[in-house]
Design a protein around this motif. Structure first.
Motif, PDB file in Angstrom:
ATOM      1  N   PRO A 260       5.672  13.121  -2.439  1.00 49.73           N
ATOM      2  CA  PRO A 260       4.235  13.311  -2.691  1.00 49.73           C
ATOM      3  C   PRO A 260       3.510  12.014  -3.035  1.00 49.73           C
ATOM      4  O   PRO A 260       2.279  11.970  -2.957  1.00 49.73           O
ATOM      5  N   VAL A 261       4.218  10.971  -3.417  1.00 52.24           N
ATOM      6  CA  VAL A 261       3.553   9.719  -3.806  1.00 52.24           C
ATOM      7  C   VAL A 261       3.922   8.548  -2.891  1.00 52.24           C
ATOM      8  O   VAL A 261       3.652   7.396  -3.213  1.00 52.24           O
ATOM      9  N   LYS A 262       4.509   8.872  -1.729  1.00 43.09           N
ATOM     10  CA  LYS A 262       4.774   7.860  -0.688  1.00 43.09           C
ATOM     11  C   LYS A 262       5.552   6.648  -1.217  1.00 43.09           C
ATOM     12  O   LYS A 262       5.121   5.501  -1.075  1.00 43.09           O
ATOM     13  N   VAL A 263       6.676   6.940  -1.822  1.00 44.85           N
ATOM     14  CA  VAL A 263       7.550   5.866  -2.318  1.00 44.85           C
ATOM     15  C   VAL A 263       8.178   5.081  -1.164  1.00 44.85           C
ATOM     16  O   VAL A 263       8.391   3.877  -1.254  1.00 44.85           O
ATOM     17  N   PHE A 264       8.426   5.783  -0.046  1.00 44.99           N
ATOM     18  CA  PHE A 264       9.201   5.171   1.042  1.00 44.99           C
ATOM     19  C   PHE A 264       8.305   4.677   2.183  1.00 44.99           C
ATOM     20  O   PHE A 264       7.274   5.272   2.480  1.00 44.99           O
ATOM     21  N   GLU A 265       8.768   3.602   2.832  1.00 43.95           N
ATOM     22  CA  GLU A 265       8.205   3.237   4.127  1.00 43.95           C
ATOM     23  C   GLU A 265       9.385   2.861   5.022  1.00 43.95           C
ATOM     24  O   GLU A 265      10.504   2.644   4.554  1.00 43.95           O
ATOM     25  N   TRP A 266       9.141   2.783   6.334  1.00 42.14           N
ATOM     26  CA  TRP A 266      10.212   2.400   7.251  1.00 42.14           C
ATOM     27  C   TRP A 266      10.482   0.908   7.134  1.00 42.14           C
ATOM     28  O   TRP A 266       9.553   0.103   7.138  1.00 42.14           O
ATOM     29  N   TYR A 267      11.770   0.558   7.058  1.00 40.02           N
ATOM     30  CA  TYR A 267      12.155  -0.851   6.946  1.00 40.02           C
ATOM     31  C   TYR A 267      11.661  -1.659   8.142  1.00 40.02           C
ATOM     32  O   TYR A 267      11.082  -2.732   7.987  1.00 40.02           O
ATOM     33  N   LYS A 268      11.869  -1.127   9.357  1.00 42.28           N
ATOM     34  CA  LYS A 268      11.491  -1.896  10.545  1.00 42.28           C
ATOM     35  C   LYS A 268      10.008  -1.775  10.857  1.00 42.28           C
ATOM     36  O   LYS A 268       9.509  -2.510  11.702  1.00 42.28           O
TER      37      LYS A 268
ATOM     38  N   PRO B  24      12.650   2.202  -0.201  1.00 35.54           N
ATOM     39  CA  PRO B  24      11.926   2.700  -1.384  1.00 35.54           C
ATOM     40  C   PRO B  24      11.059   1.616  -2.030  1.00 35.54           C
ATOM     41  O   PRO B  24      11.259   1.227  -3.173  1.00 35.54           O
ATOM     42  N   VAL B  25      10.044   1.166  -1.284  1.00 38.06           N
ATOM     43  CA  VAL B  25       9.266   0.007  -1.723  1.00 38.06           C
ATOM     44  C   VAL B  25       8.364   0.307  -2.925  1.00 38.06           C
ATOM     45  O   VAL B  25       7.904  -0.616  -3.590  1.00 38.06           O
ATOM     46  N   LYS B  26       8.119   1.583  -3.168  1.00 39.08           N
ATOM     47  CA  LYS B  26       7.277   1.913  -4.335  1.00 39.08           C
ATOM     48  C   LYS B  26       8.079   2.753  -5.321  1.00 39.08           C
ATOM     49  O   LYS B  26       7.588   3.776  -5.815  1.00 39.08           O
ATOM     50  N   GLU B  27       9.291   2.353  -5.627  1.00 34.20           N
ATOM     51  CA  GLU B  27      10.123   3.182  -6.502  1.00 34.20           C
ATOM     52  C   GLU B  27       9.475   3.371  -7.879  1.00 34.20           C
ATOM     53  O   GLU B  27       9.691   4.382  -8.529  1.00 34.20           O
TER      54      GLU B  27
END
Ligand code: SF4
Ligand code: F3S
Length: 134
Positions: free
Chosen positions: A81-89, A108-111
């Motif tokens: 719900p808080v968009k912690v993850f983005e695609w590495y590539k 997990p760029v926004k852990e």
């Protein structure tokens, strides 16, 4: 699946800086960089194929994704719900894996934004994610 004791069984091999923000997270290995230094075959294979040896291991500490287990399913990105993850590539992309690139990884760029809902932990088909409440 992720080793729940990765902080004890692994060591920090890299600090990963998100290309799109000031965020960074720790990368825990062994992983392929350590493997390359101790296994000459890994190094010679990479030289032969031209494939760059990048760290792989567990990305993140409180929201931790085992990149050796992640198969780029993408349901974790959709369920957070808080968009912690983005695609590495594909930094900045937080949607489903439309490219069908199953070598990409959930990063997990926004852990620090995690609200511990545990949705990602429950839905990941390979149990690649561990979340710890601070
Ligand atoms: Fe996102 Fe919830 Fe997973 Fe935290 S536990 S990363 S808030 S889905
Ligand atoms: Fe990877 Fe599991 Fe997410 S396979 S993309 S960590 S749902």
């Amino acid at each position: 699946p992720i080793d729940p004791n990765f902080p004890a069984n692994h060591q920090v091999i890299e600090k990963f800086k998100d290309p799109l923000s000031e965020n960074y997270h720790l990368v825990w290995g062994p992983g392929r960089l350590a493997e390359a230094s101790s296994n000459p075959k890994v190094k010679s294979d990479s030289e032969a194929t031209g494939e760059e040896i990048k760290p792989i291991g567990v990305h993140g500490t409180f929201v931790a994704v085992d990149w050796d287990s992640c198969i780029a399913d993408g349901v974790c990105l959709l369920s957070c719900p808080v968009k912690v993850f983005e695609w590495y590539k594909n930094p900045g992309e937080t949607g489903r894996n439309d490219r069908k690139d199953y070598t990409d990884k959930a990063n997990p760029v926004k852990e620090a934004d995690c609200i511990w809902c545990m949705a990602c932990v429950e839905v990941c088909p390979t149990k690649a994610i561990k979340v710890d409440q601070l």
